[in-house]
Design an enzyme around this catalytic site. Structure first.
Site, PDB file in Angstrom:
ATOM      1  N   ARG A  58       0.797  -1.229   0.000  1.00 45.30           N
ATOM      2  CA  ARG A  58       0.000   0.000   0.000  1.00 45.30           C
ATOM      3  C   ARG A  58       0.830   1.279   0.000  1.00 45.30           C
ATOM      4  NH1 ARG A  58      -2.772  -3.886   1.695  1.00 45.30           N
ATOM      5  NH2 ARG A  58      -0.862  -4.353   2.779  1.00 45.30           N
ATOM      6  N   THR A  59       1.834   1.314   0.848  1.00 46.21           N
ATOM      7  CA  THR A  59       2.541   2.590   0.999  1.00 46.21           C
ATOM      8  C   THR A  59       3.208   2.980  -0.320  1.00 46.21           C
ATOM      9  OG1 THR A  59       2.876   2.068   3.315  1.00 46.21           O
ATOM     10  CG2 THR A  59       4.221   3.837   2.412  1.00 46.21           C
ATOM     11  N   LYS A  87      25.573  -4.724  -3.131  1.00 43.50           N
ATOM     12  CA  LYS A  87      27.039  -4.745  -3.303  1.00 43.50           C
ATOM     13  C   LYS A  87      27.758  -4.096  -2.130  1.00 43.50           C
ATOM     14  CE  LYS A  87      26.649  -3.908  -8.312  1.00 43.50           C
ATOM     15  NZ  LYS A  87      26.875  -2.830  -9.301  1.00 43.50           N
ATOM     16  N   ARG A 108      11.622   3.721   3.104  1.00 41.62           N
ATOM     17  CA  ARG A 108      11.270   2.739   4.145  1.00 41.62           C
ATOM     18  C   ARG A 108      12.519   1.922   4.437  1.00 41.62           C
ATOM     19  NH1 ARG A 108       6.067  -1.121   4.215  1.00 41.62           N
ATOM     20  NH2 ARG A 108       5.218   0.887   4.883  1.00 41.62           N
ATOM     21  N   HIS A 136       5.817   5.691  11.441  1.00 42.85           N
ATOM     22  CA  HIS A 136       5.283   5.612  10.082  1.00 42.85           C
ATOM     23  C   HIS A 136       4.316   6.791   9.941  1.00 42.85           C
ATOM     24  CE1 HIS A 136       3.846   4.145   6.364  1.00 42.85           C
ATOM     25  NE2 HIS A 136       3.531   2.902   6.671  1.00 42.85           N
TER      26      HIS A 136
HETATM   27  C1  NCD Z   1       2.456  -1.227   8.152  1.00 41.00           C
HETATM   28  C2  NCD Z   1       3.950  -1.055   8.288  1.00 41.00           C
HETATM   29  O1  NCD Z   1       4.689  -1.217   7.322  1.00 41.00           O
HETATM   30  O2  NCD Z   1       4.344  -0.697   9.391  1.00 41.00           O
HETATM   31  N1  NCD Z   1       2.051  -1.374   6.830  1.00 41.00           N
HETATM   32  C3  NCD Z   1       1.579  -0.285   6.150  1.00 41.00           C
HETATM   33  O3  NCD Z   1       2.338   0.543   5.714  1.00 41.00           O
HETATM   34  N2  NCD Z   1       0.257  -0.148   6.002  1.00 41.00           N
HETATM   35  C4  NCD Z   1       1.849  -2.236   9.046  1.00 41.00           C
HETATM   36  C5  NCD Z   1       2.386  -3.644   9.055  1.00 41.00           C
HETATM   37  O4  NCD Z   1       3.315  -3.992   8.337  1.00 41.00           O
HETATM   38  O5  NCD Z   1       1.818  -4.422   9.824  1.00 41.00           O
END
Ligand code: NCD
Length: 310
Positions: A58-59, A87, A108, A136
């Site tokens: 999703r993100t 590498k 991320r 997040h």
């Molecule tokens: C979350 C995350 O990556 O922290 N996912 C997201 O971005 N919706 C939640 C998760 O991984 O459980």
């Protein structure tokens, strides 16, 4: 006067106040109503660069979709094992290079602090899309927007947060964000997955909350129930994970004990903590929440890229 998000990093939701949330909520409402051709002017000729060192559905996709809807393009690394990180290239060099190729960065990474570090290196605005177990922030923005849209308010609500409160970074960002509102928060988790002790001081400073382990006996209490996944990948010991796996499962029968207008949220991905039979109920808002993710991220990108707003 330039809008307060113009060219700014989004590293921690702790930097947000109510006014900033309101700015994004209003911008999101506006973006949703905008005609597509007008919308496509907001990032025309601009490039979003994403670096995902951890899996994402999703993100990453909502950022890409958001950027496309603003008339911009996205380039990036969805799987770090296909990049020069494999590498041995440092995070610093990877971020530096991406910041030369794009106008806004999305990162991320599995390490706490990765986002703050990257923001110092990047010459372009840096958006934290998940930094270890720490935060997040854009998830908290879409979570708050979902509550605001679906409940028409945030102040005065009773909010239950259930699941992995130790490792779930969305929980920390959500709690810091909720600290700007007058809400009753009830945290429910196995004892081993309570909020990390090193964060309780900071959270208590921002909002009062109670903690328990039993979901069933508190079901009638919530206006919002925010369910989270037990974060298997964060456990150092597989046996410890086995002990808490499947601790909570929301099933349709439970709705009888809940307020009729409760909303059930989840940042997703879900494993077995919400039954699929719940998906068609009016209380289930987790897919709507994911959809709002695209709209709130579009609003945020548009504010970061356009000095005078839109
Ligand atoms: C979350 C995350 O990556 O922290 N996912 C997201 O971005 N919706 C939640 C998760 O991984 O459980």
């Amino acid at each position: 006067m330039s809008n307060s998000f113009f060219q700014k990093d989004i590293v921690s939701i702790r930097d947000f106040d109510k006014k900033k949330f309101e700015t994004i909520f209003d911008a999101t409402d506006k973006i949703i109503k905008m005609n597509p051709s007008e919308r496509r002017e907001l990032a025309r000729g601009k490039t979003l660069g994403y670096l995902f060192f951890e899996p994402s559905t999703r993100t990453r996709l909502s950022f890409e979709a958001a950027m496309a809807s603003l008339g911009g393009t996205s380039i990036g690394i969805a799987d770090a094992s296909s990049s020069s990180a494999k590498k041995g290239e440092s995070l610093a060099d990877t971020v530096k290079i991406m910041s030369l190729y794009s106008d806004v960065l999305v990162l991320r990474h599995q390490l706490d602090g990765s986002s703050r570090f990257a923001a110092e290196i990047s010459e372009k605005p840096m958006i934290n899309a998940g930094s270890g177990t720490e935060e997040h922030p854009t998830q908290a923005i879409l979570d708050l927007y979902t509550i605001w849209k679906e409940k028409k308010r945030i102040d005065g609500l009773k909010i239950g947060i259930v699941g992995d409160l130790k490792y779930g970074r969305t929980v920390y960002s959500l709690l810091y964000a909720l600290g700007n509102y007058k809400v009753d928060v009830h945290l429910i988790s196995p004892t081993a997955l309570k909020i990390r002790a090193d964060s309780t001081y900071e959270i208590k400073k921002r909002l009062p909350y109670k903690e328990s382990t039993d979901l069933e006996e508190n079901l009638d209490d919530f206006d919002v129930l925010y369910v989270t996944r037990i974060q298997k990948e964060r456990f150092a010991d597989a046996e410890e994970y086995a002990k808490v796996k499947g601790s909570y499962k929301i099933v349709p029968d439970m709705l009888k004990k809940m307020k009729d207008d409760v909303i059930i949220m989840h940042p997703l991905p879900r494993l077995d903590e919400i039954s699929h039979d719940l998906d068609s109920t009016k209380q289930a808002k987790y897919f709507k929440q994911a959809e709002y993710g695209k709209d709130t991220r579009a609003a945020l990108l548009a504010l970061i890229l356009n000095e005078n707003g839109f």
